[in-house]
Motif scaffolding. Structure first.
Motif, PDB file in Angstrom:
ATOM      1  N   MET A   1       0.845  -1.173   0.000  1.00  0.00           N
ATOM      2  CA  MET A   1       0.000   0.000   0.000  1.00  0.00           C
ATOM      3  C   MET A   1       0.892   1.238   0.000  1.00  0.00           C
ATOM      4  SD  MET A   1      -2.973  -1.064   2.682  1.00  0.00           S
ATOM      5  CE  MET A   1      -3.947  -2.550   2.439  1.00  0.00           C
ATOM      6  N   ASN A   2       1.226   1.720  -1.159  1.00  0.00           N
ATOM      7  CA  ASN A   2       2.187   2.807  -1.255  1.00  0.00           C
ATOM      8  C   ASN A   2       1.576   4.155  -0.878  1.00  0.00           C
ATOM      9  OD1 ASN A   2       4.080   0.988  -2.179  1.00  0.00           O
ATOM     10  ND2 ASN A   2       3.550   1.313  -4.313  1.00  0.00           N
ATOM     11  N   GLN A   3       2.272   4.859  -0.014  1.00  0.00           N
ATOM     12  CA  GLN A   3       1.872   6.212   0.338  1.00  0.00           C
ATOM     13  C   GLN A   3       2.747   7.186  -0.444  1.00  0.00           C
ATOM     14  OE1 GLN A   3       1.804   7.160   4.571  1.00  0.00           O
ATOM     15  NE2 GLN A   3       2.551   9.211   4.125  1.00  0.00           N
ATOM     16  N   TRP A   4       2.141   8.173  -1.048  1.00  0.00           N
ATOM     17  CA  TRP A   4       2.887   9.150  -1.839  1.00  0.00           C
ATOM     18  C   TRP A   4       3.088  10.421  -1.029  1.00  0.00           C
ATOM     19  CZ3 TRP A   4       0.281   9.015  -7.386  1.00  0.00           C
ATOM     20  CH2 TRP A   4       0.465   7.744  -7.924  1.00  0.00           C
ATOM     21  N   ASN A   5       4.338  10.806  -0.858  1.00  0.00           N
ATOM     22  CA  ASN A   5       4.674  12.088  -0.253  1.00  0.00           C
ATOM     23  C   ASN A   5       5.123  13.029  -1.368  1.00  0.00           C
ATOM     24  OD1 ASN A   5       4.105  11.217   2.317  1.00  0.00           O
ATOM     25  ND2 ASN A   5       6.226  10.753   2.847  1.00  0.00           N
ATOM     26  N   ILE A   6       4.267  13.959  -1.725  1.00  0.00           N
ATOM     27  CA  ILE A   6       4.535  14.845  -2.856  1.00  0.00           C
ATOM     28  C   ILE A   6       5.140  16.150  -2.354  1.00  0.00           C
ATOM     29  CG2 ILE A   6       3.523  16.016  -4.849  1.00  0.00           C
ATOM     30  CD1 ILE A   6       1.230  13.982  -4.713  1.00  0.00           C
ATOM     31  N   ALA A   7       6.295  16.502  -2.886  1.00  0.00           N
ATOM     32  CA  ALA A   7       6.974  17.733  -2.470  1.00  0.00           C
ATOM     33  C   ALA A   7       6.136  18.951  -2.847  1.00  0.00           C
ATOM     34  CB  ALA A   7       8.350  17.822  -3.130  1.00  0.00           C
ATOM     35  N   PRO A   8       6.063  19.943  -1.965  1.00  0.00           N
ATOM     36  CA  PRO A   8       5.337  21.173  -2.304  1.00  0.00           C
ATOM     37  C   PRO A   8       6.120  22.000  -3.317  1.00  0.00           C
ATOM     38  CG  PRO A   8       6.421  21.394  -0.183  1.00  0.00           C
ATOM     39  CD  PRO A   8       6.626  19.975  -0.608  1.00  0.00           C
ATOM     40  N   ILE A   9       5.470  22.996  -3.889  1.00  0.00           N
ATOM     41  CA  ILE A   9       6.135  23.937  -4.793  1.00  0.00           C
ATOM     42  C   ILE A   9       6.578  25.141  -3.974  1.00  0.00           C
ATOM     43  CG2 ILE A   9       5.871  25.419  -6.812  1.00  0.00           C
ATOM     44  CD1 ILE A   9       3.811  23.431  -7.857  1.00  0.00           C
ATOM     45  N   TYR A  10       7.874  25.442  -4.024  1.00  0.00           N
ATOM     46  CA  TYR A  10       8.439  26.504  -3.209  1.00  0.00           C
ATOM     47  C   TYR A  10       8.626  27.784  -4.022  1.00  0.00           C
ATOM     48  CZ  TYR A  10       9.677  22.608  -0.105  1.00  0.00           C
ATOM     49  OH  TYR A  10       9.637  21.498   0.690  1.00  0.00           O
ATOM     50  N   ASP A  11       8.619  28.880  -3.288  1.00  0.00           N
ATOM     51  CA  ASP A  11       8.982  30.176  -3.866  1.00  0.00           C
ATOM     52  C   ASP A  11      10.486  30.330  -3.670  1.00  0.00           C
ATOM     53  OD1 ASP A  11       9.052  32.678  -4.917  1.00  0.00           O
ATOM     54  OD2 ASP A  11       8.091  33.679  -3.201  1.00  0.00           O
ATOM     55  N   ILE A  12      11.263  29.994  -4.703  1.00  0.00           N
ATOM     56  CA  ILE A  12      12.721  29.946  -4.590  1.00  0.00           C
ATOM     57  C   ILE A  12      13.307  31.357  -4.624  1.00  0.00           C
ATOM     58  CG2 ILE A  12      14.848  29.005  -5.574  1.00  0.00           C
ATOM     59  CD1 ILE A  12      12.960  26.862  -4.584  1.00  0.00           C
ATOM     60  N   ILE A 467       6.600   3.960   1.444  1.00  0.00           N
ATOM     61  CA  ILE A 467       6.451   5.397   1.210  1.00  0.00           C
ATOM     62  C   ILE A 467       7.294   5.795   0.011  1.00  0.00           C
ATOM     63  CG2 ILE A 467       6.832   7.699   2.171  1.00  0.00           C
ATOM     64  CD1 ILE A 467       6.405   6.499   4.944  1.00  0.00           C
ATOM     65  N   ILE A 468       6.676   6.472  -0.928  1.00  0.00           N
ATOM     66  CA  ILE A 468       7.385   6.962  -2.110  1.00  0.00           C
ATOM     67  C   ILE A 468       7.454   8.481  -2.024  1.00  0.00           C
ATOM     68  CG2 ILE A 468       7.370   7.144  -4.624  1.00  0.00           C
ATOM     69  CD1 ILE A 468       5.905   4.480  -4.710  1.00  0.00           C
ATOM     70  N   ASP A 469       8.666   8.998  -1.954  1.00  0.00           N
ATOM     71  CA  ASP A 469       8.865  10.444  -1.920  1.00  0.00           C
ATOM     72  C   ASP A 469       8.962  10.965  -3.346  1.00  0.00           C
ATOM     73  OD1 ASP A 469       8.968  10.824   0.915  1.00  0.00           O
ATOM     74  OD2 ASP A 469      10.947   9.884   0.905  1.00  0.00           O
ATOM     75  N   ILE A 470       8.048  11.877  -3.679  1.00  0.00           N
ATOM     76  CA  ILE A 470       7.975  12.420  -5.039  1.00  0.00           C
ATOM     77  C   ILE A 470       8.568  13.827  -5.043  1.00  0.00           C
ATOM     78  CG2 ILE A 470       6.411  13.096  -6.897  1.00  0.00           C
ATOM     79  CD1 ILE A 470       4.468  10.942  -5.777  1.00  0.00           C
ATOM     80  N   ASP A 471       9.550  14.038  -5.904  1.00  0.00           N
ATOM     81  CA  ASP A 471      10.283  15.301  -5.917  1.00  0.00           C
ATOM     82  C   ASP A 471       9.605  16.387  -6.736  1.00  0.00           C
ATOM     83  OD1 ASP A 471      12.927  14.519  -4.536  1.00  0.00           O
ATOM     84  OD2 ASP A 471      12.681  12.953  -6.035  1.00  0.00           O
ATOM     85  N   LEU A 472       9.071  16.000  -7.897  1.00  0.00           N
ATOM     86  CA  LEU A 472       8.574  17.003  -8.842  1.00  0.00           C
ATOM     87  C   LEU A 472       7.321  16.510  -9.545  1.00  0.00           C
ATOM     88  CD1 LEU A 472      12.042  17.751 -10.479  1.00  0.00           C
ATOM     89  CD2 LEU A 472      10.824  19.341  -8.980  1.00  0.00           C
ATOM     90  N   THR A 473       6.413  17.421  -9.821  1.00  0.00           N
ATOM     91  CA  THR A 473       5.253  17.127 -10.655  1.00  0.00           C
ATOM     92  C   THR A 473       5.508  17.707 -12.031  1.00  0.00           C
ATOM     93  OG1 THR A 473       3.769  17.175  -8.750  1.00  0.00           O
ATOM     94  CG2 THR A 473       2.772  17.424 -10.918  1.00  0.00           C
ATOM     95  N   VAL A 474       5.407  16.861 -13.064  1.00  0.00           N
ATOM     96  CA  VAL A 474       5.740  17.287 -14.423  1.00  0.00           C
ATOM     97  C   VAL A 474       4.648  16.840 -15.392  1.00  0.00           C
ATOM     98  CG1 VAL A 474       8.227  17.157 -13.990  1.00  0.00           C
ATOM     99  CG2 VAL A 474       7.042  15.163 -14.908  1.00  0.00           C
ATOM    100  N   THR A 475       4.710  17.370 -16.589  1.00  0.00           N
ATOM    101  CA  THR A 475       3.862  16.898 -17.685  1.00  0.00           C
ATOM    102  C   THR A 475       4.702  16.036 -18.611  1.00  0.00           C
ATOM    103  OG1 THR A 475       4.360  18.807 -19.081  1.00  0.00           O
ATOM    104  CG2 THR A 475       2.477  19.005 -17.565  1.00  0.00           C
ATOM    105  N   VAL A 476       4.057  15.283 -19.463  1.00  0.00           N
ATOM    106  CA  VAL A 476       4.781  14.412 -20.384  1.00  0.00           C
ATOM    107  C   VAL A 476       5.663  15.232 -21.323  1.00  0.00           C
ATOM    108  CG1 VAL A 476       4.537  12.711 -22.236  1.00  0.00           C
ATOM    109  CG2 VAL A 476       3.012  12.610 -20.258  1.00  0.00           C
ATOM    110  N   SER A 477       5.195  16.392 -21.741  1.00  0.00           N
ATOM    111  CA  SER A 477       5.979  17.216 -22.670  1.00  0.00           C
ATOM    112  C   SER A 477       7.273  17.725 -22.040  1.00  0.00           C
ATOM    113  CB  SER A 477       5.148  18.404 -23.164  1.00  0.00           C
ATOM    114  OG  SER A 477       4.794  19.246 -22.087  1.00  0.00           O
ATOM    115  N   GLN A 478       7.338  17.722 -20.702  1.00  0.00           N
ATOM    116  CA  GLN A 478       8.555  18.184 -20.021  1.00  0.00           C
ATOM    117  C   GLN A 478       9.578  17.067 -19.839  1.00  0.00           C
ATOM    118  OE1 GLN A 478       6.475  19.759 -16.591  1.00  0.00           O
ATOM    119  NE2 GLN A 478       6.836  21.877 -17.237  1.00  0.00           N
ATOM    120  N   LEU A 479       9.217  15.842 -20.167  1.00  0.00           N
ATOM    121  CA  LEU A 479      10.141  14.718 -20.046  1.00  0.00           C
ATOM    122  C   LEU A 479      11.037  14.672 -21.281  1.00  0.00           C
ATOM    123  CD1 LEU A 479       7.665  12.050 -18.617  1.00  0.00           C
ATOM    124  CD2 LEU A 479       9.393  13.356 -17.361  1.00  0.00           C
TER     125      LEU A 479
END
Length: 717
Positions: A1-12, A467-479
């Motif tokens: 049962m994988n839990q996804w930890n999705i990184a927030p988007i920061y104001d760099i 637990i799966i730590d997710i670094d970035l949310t992307v679209t297919v066109s960005q791959l």
């Protein structure tokens, strides 16, 4: 049962972004992705950012930070050199131990004549296990050895150290494993575990500690060595990345510098290994998936891995080719054996009640100990809890002992857990993520119960899940290749600096198909199940090609949108940048089991009856009922939900006999079910689909569906 930890988007901050752009100016991106990733991983200071991105900005720590222990080791080695004593390097049989031995063999070889004054000893994995042993020490004493220098081992071998002292043999320990309660009676113990965990040397692996000893000797006696100490860094990189250590501080620096050296290595044996894995040494993947498994395979299969030191240090090309081919053959044997044990372990896990199991402890009297660590690692990651695999195979010297390996998951200190049961063990060793052990076979049930009870006392096991730590949310066109180059800046990846994981939301798949990849060498054929596909979303409806290893095409439904976690890497065989699935869930937020809205399945394996892919269904009703059943099962698996068996039966609209045959049929697709407290729960086992048995059972199931349908029509007349 994988839990996804999705990184927030920061104001760099702009200053941070500006620094990153200095390193991405040759890439047509703004460095937005790597900035987000590094900020999320806690790299937020200017100096730290510069040193992380470029090893030339890092100031390596002096080997004499080890203080008096390092000074004592240098003094004793100098004494041995001046007196012409015989010195033996006592190593270990894994990649870290082999590279550690090789580093000392070449480094100390600048001071002691190899073969005459200097020798090395690698224990036999299958006969001696890790660490010092009295029988080996006896042999060294007979050879006139007066000083042993250990590498990647020795810290807790108190009995063996005392025995060596009785024979007049001094010992210098270089190691990185857990420390004993009291300092052992040795000349010196160089172990970074004595430092605080914030010290830049704390995470050094065995090969890095060995390198620091050589570095100290070079600094103390700079006029003696004729080979630059930096020439050893390619070996250091191999051992560091192969071992379970965090790539922080000097670890990261040494790995970065070592990979630079590896790309231009002069070692003919290492070059042969790179050719075998089709790598050029510029990526840590060439080590973790290429060089290291081949070195490790030798002891797993044969026990004796001594020739691997020659492989890494020889200057004879013919000899290097012979040794490299031997590692390749051993690796193929290892893969075959590992596949067999993994399938058997999966079957044993299926019999467990994971809701009450904190530590998975499995045993078998046919398991070879050499691959148990690898299989335990796979099981622990899959089920999100520590795994211990034990072989109860009786051998002439086993004294009725069960021997095995253990692997943990993040947040659970495996060494402490095993230590809590030491009264049941005849021996053990390791660190928080990995351990090895031996115990009387009759103690296994007590050990299983005890270690489970210990972990249950520490945490709520109902919350144990991968637990799966997710670094970035992307679209297919960005791959794209540009994204790959940008994120390559964070390499080398490993413990403490994992490979980036990306989330692609609301995507779908086309061109989904199964294939078996075969690896053929001599008389060995190793097969791997892999699903290929095109990953699509609204940004790129035509999609890009990708793969899902160890999974079948039946696990992906057409006309269904998904959220997918991927890694994005370069496929050197297909010569393309591709997403590789890590985990997948349907995009729906709520479970909707309305028959009319059930997702459809178009995979040939689900519908065909022969090579011509002729349908089994004469009417849409029968087809829809089976598709509906599969869709609901897959939905429950993807959402990791159970459902009341009565409600489930209503939703799939099947009688008892039809449901029984349907459940039996999908077992051949790798889908298993358990029923507890009147709830049914489905899961998927990563095994090769038995298409022949599936189709055979499917024909019977469809006949029963039709029969039930006709009976319903007659009753309603």
């Amino acid at each position: 049962m994988n839990q996804w930890n999705i990184a927030p988007i920061y104001d760099i901050p702009k200053w941070f972004q500006d620094i990153v752009q200095e390193y991405t100016k040759n890439i047509p991106t703004k460095g937005d992705f790597v900035s987000q990733l590094l900020w999320h991983r806690g790299i937020r200071e200017e100096k730290e950012l510069h040193t992380f991105l470029d090893s030339r900005n890092y100031k390596p720590t002096s080997p004499f930070d080890f203080g008096q222990e390092m000074k004592r080791a240098v003094i004793r080695l100098n004494q041995a050199w001046e007196k012409g004593e015989k010195v033996c390097i006592w190593g270990d049989f894994d990649a870290d131990g082999i590279t550690s031995t090789s580093v000392l063999w070449e480094g100390l070889g600048q001071f002691f004549a190899q073969e005459l004054q200097l020798s090395y000893y690698i224990p036999n994995r299958l006969k001696e296990s890790h660490g010092l042993n009295c029988e080996g020490i006896d042999r060294l004493a007979q050879e006139g050895i007066s000083l042993i220098v250990t590498c990647d081992t020795g810290s807790t071998n108190l009995k063996e150290i005392d025995y060596a002292n009785e024979l007049g043999i001094d010992i210098i320990v270089t190691d990185h494993h857990t420390l004993p309660d009291d300092r052992p009676q040795v000349v010196s113990i160089i172990n970074p575990r004595y430092f605080k965990n914030t010290h830049p040397l704390y995470h050094l692996s065995g090969v890095a500690v060995a390198y620091k000893l050589v570095e100290a000797l070079y600094e103390a006696f700079p006029d003696i060595p004729t080979q630059p100490v930096e020439d050893l860094l390619d070996l250091v990189a191999i051992g560091l990345i192969a071992d379970l250590v965090e790539l922080k501080g000097d670890c990261r620096y040494l790995a970065q510098e070592g990979i630079k050296k590896l790309q231009n290595t002069n070692r003919c044996g290492v070059k042969q290994l790179l050719q075998l894995c089709k790598g050029n040494g510029d990526r840590p993947m060439d080590i973790s998936f290429g060089i290291a498994p081949r070195i490790n395979a030798v002891s797993r299969i044969h026990g004796d891995a001594s020739f691997c030191v020659k492989l890494l240090t020889t200057k004879n090309l013919k000899e290097a080719i012979t040794f490299a081919n031997q590692t390749e053959e051993a690796n193929l044997n290892r893969k075959e054996l590992q596949q067999t044990v993994l399938k058997q372990a999966h079957k044993k896990v299926a019999d467990l009640d994971l809701s009450t199991t904190a530590v998975i402890v499995l045993e078998d009297n046919q398991w070879e100990t050499g691959v148990l660590g690898l299989v335990a690692s796979a099981i622990s990651q899959e089920y999100g809890r520590p795994c211990i695999l034990l072989s109860t195979m009786k051998t002439s010297d086993s004294n009725n002992l069960a021997r095995g390996s253990a692997r943990s998951v993040s947040g659970i200190n495996l060494y402490d857990l095993v230590f809590s049961q030491k009264h049941l063990l005849s021996g053990f060793g390791g660190h928080p993520f990995a351990a090895g052990m031996a115990l009387p076979i009759e103690n296994v049930p007590l050990f299983r119960d005890g270690i489970n009870q210990k972990l249950k006392q520490k945490l709520d096991i109902t919350k144990l899940q991968p637990i799966i730590d997710i670094d970035l949310t992307v679209t297919v066109s960005q791959l794209t290749q540009e994204l790959f180059k940008e994120l390559k800046l964070i390499e080398p990846c490993g413990m403490g600096n994992s490979a980036p994981k990306y989330l692609v939301k609301n995507c779908w798949f086309t061109d989904v198909r199964n294939k078996n990849i075969s690896s053929k060498k001599k008389n060995k054929t190793i097969k791997y199940l892999v699903t290929s596909f095109k990953l699509c979303d609204s940004s790129k409806p035509d999609g890009i090609f990708g793969s899902w290893w160890g999974h079948s095409s039946s696990e992906i439904l057409s006309n269904q949108n998904y959220d997918v976690v991927i890694e994005f890497d370069y496929n050197k065989f297909n010569k393309q940048y591709e997403p590789r699935i890590v985990d997948i869930k349907t995009s729906h937020s709520e479970l909707n089991l309305n028959v009319s809205e059930s997702p459809t399945v178009k995979n040939n394996i689900v519908l065909k009856t022969n090579n011509n892919s002729e349908t089994l269904f004469n009417k849409d009703f029968h087809k829809q009922k089976w598709i509906n059943f599969l869709g609901i099962v897959k939905y429950l698996i993807n959402h990791q939900q159970s459902i009341d068996i009565t409600i489930f039966q209503e939703k799939v609209a099947m009688g008892d006999r039809t449901l029984e045959y349907s459940l039996r049929t999908i077992e051949h697709l790798g889908f298993i079910h358990t029923i507890e407290n009147n709830n049914i729960y489905f899961s998927s086992i990563k095994t090769t689909i038995n298409e022949k048995e599936y189709l055979k059972n499917l024909q019977k199931t469809i006949a029963i569906i039709k029969e039930e349908y006709l009976q319903t029509l007659l009753l309603n007349k």
